[in-house]
Design a protein around this motif. Structure first.
Motif, mmCIF file in Angstrom:
data_model
loop_
_atom_site.group_PDB
_atom_site.id
_atom_site.type_symbol
_atom_site.label_atom_id
_atom_site.label_comp_id
_atom_site.label_asym_id
_atom_site.label_seq_id
_atom_site.Cartn_x
_atom_site.Cartn_y
_atom_site.Cartn_z
ATOM 1 N N SER A 137 16.006 10.327 21.654
ATOM 2 C CA SER A 137 17.370 10.813 21.425
ATOM 3 C C SER A 137 18.376 9.682 21.555
ATOM 4 O O SER A 137 18.139 8.673 22.234
ATOM 5 C CB SER A 137 17.718 11.917 22.425
ATOM 6 N N PHE A 138 19.530 9.868 20.904
ATOM 7 C CA PHE A 138 20.574 8.845 20.982
ATOM 8 C C PHE A 138 21.152 8.754 22.391
ATOM 9 O O PHE A 138 21.635 7.697 22.799
ATOM 10 C CB PHE A 138 21.676 9.140 19.963
ATOM 11 N N ALA A 139 21.104 9.845 23.129
ATOM 12 C CA ALA A 139 21.567 9.802 24.514
ATOM 13 C C ALA A 139 20.690 8.862 25.342
ATOM 14 O O ALA A 139 21.191 8.036 26.128
ATOM 15 C CB ALA A 139 21.555 11.203 25.118
ATOM 16 N N GLY A 142 21.248 5.296 24.242
ATOM 17 C CA GLY A 142 22.510 4.797 24.778
ATOM 18 C C GLY A 142 22.372 4.239 26.181
ATOM 19 O O GLY A 142 23.011 3.235 26.527
ATOM 20 N N PRO A 149 26.137 7.741 23.117
ATOM 21 C CA PRO A 149 25.234 8.279 22.092
ATOM 22 C C PRO A 149 25.786 8.097 20.688
ATOM 23 O O PRO A 149 25.023 7.821 19.751
ATOM 24 C CB PRO A 149 25.124 9.760 22.470
ATOM 25 N N ARG A 153 23.999 6.085 17.662
ATOM 26 C CA ARG A 153 23.776 6.692 16.350
ATOM 27 C C ARG A 153 24.282 5.770 15.240
ATOM 28 O O ARG A 153 23.630 5.598 14.203
ATOM 29 C CB ARG A 153 24.478 8.045 16.269
#
Length: 285
Positions: A137-139, A142, A149, A153
């Motif tokens: 995930s982008f979270a 990050g 996030p 992305r």
């Protein structure tokens, strides 16, 4: 001791994935092994009391190690060359068209487009590989690069456009070869001798067998369990038995015809191959 045993077990459980992440990030088996070893040294000394997702935690540690290695590599190049190569010119509206295009894009990482990946910044490369290849995930991404996030992305999107641009430049040749391999498989399954001769060069070589007539006769009515696939990013055929790859057929194409077919059945080598199965026209209908 109990905590160390827990870390050892979790690391061993996820080691194959961690090595795959490192290899995709760095493009070098040796550097990937170094990164995994460094990650182990870090996690073996870490406090794991708050770890709720071992797989995600270990992936994050390996990613940070790889990020440091990519940054060090980039700095060495800047010192040696004085400047990095210019970024490729890619249309801003490039978009993926469908599942097969995504498979082609993902599978190209570490194979044909490694040179393009080397033009990305370490953060772009990390965001693209972790998200597009390993579905991180982008979270989570990050946290690795100390960005939001949204910023992660954007980095992945920018990297994807550049990779797609390079993929598009070689896509026509790859697509043509894929069509030829698909036609060979179709003719082989159907026992269409004339169609096989159309896609085979008159002097085609398969092991000790030579000549279009002999090769067409050998494959006519065969390949019932073979699937069209990308093997390390290159169109090929994979023979399956009980759902597992048992043989890989690699094709050399020249002048629109198959000039050589190499067959690899070595289990050790097959395990190391990246295989993405593709649907043929008939299978999509």
């Amino acid at each position: 001791m109990v905590e160390h045993d827990w870390v050892s077990l979790r690391f061993a459980e996820h080691q194959d994935r961690l090595h795959a992440v490192a290899y995709r990030m760095l493009g070098s088996p040796g550097e990937a092994e170094d990164a995994v070893q460094e990650a182990w040294l870090r996690v073996s000394r870490a406090d794991t009391g708050q770890v709720e997702n071992p797989a995600g935690w270990l992936t994050t540690v390996v990613a940070r190690v790889c990020l440091n290695m990519l940054e060090a590599r980039r700095n060495r190049r800047e010192d040696a060359a004085g400047a990095l190569p210019p970024e490729p010119d890619v249309p801003q509206d490039a978009r993926r068209a469908g599942p097969e295009d995504e498979a082609l894009l993902a599978d190209s990482v570490g194979v044909a487009l490694m040179v393009v990946l080397d033009t990305l910044t370490p953060a772009e490369r990390l965001a693209f590989v972790l998200h597009d290849v390993f579905a991180v995930s982008f979270a989570e991404i990050g946290t690795v690069i100390d960005r939001s996030p949204t910023a992660a992305r954007q980095l992945a999107s920018r990297a994807r456009r550049r990779v797609q641009g390079a993929a598009g430049a070689s896509g026509a040749a790859r697509s043509a070869k894929r069509d030829i391999v698909a036609a060979f498989l179709s003719a082989s399954r159907d026992g269409d001798f004339a169609a096989l001769l159309e896609v085979l060069d008159p002097d085609v070589v398969v092991g000790e067998m030579r000549g279009g007539q002999a090769v067409a006769a050998f494959f006519s009515g065969a390949a019932k369990a073979a699937r069209l696939a990308l093997v390390d990013g290159v169109p090929a055929a994979v023979w399956l038995h009980r759902g597992r790859a048992r043989a890989v057929f690699s094709f050399t194409v020249s002048g629109g015809r198959i000039t050589r077919i190499a067959i690899d059945t070595d289990p050790g080598r097959l395990r190391d191959l990246d295989i993405v199965y593709l649907a043929t026209t008939k299978e999509r209908l």
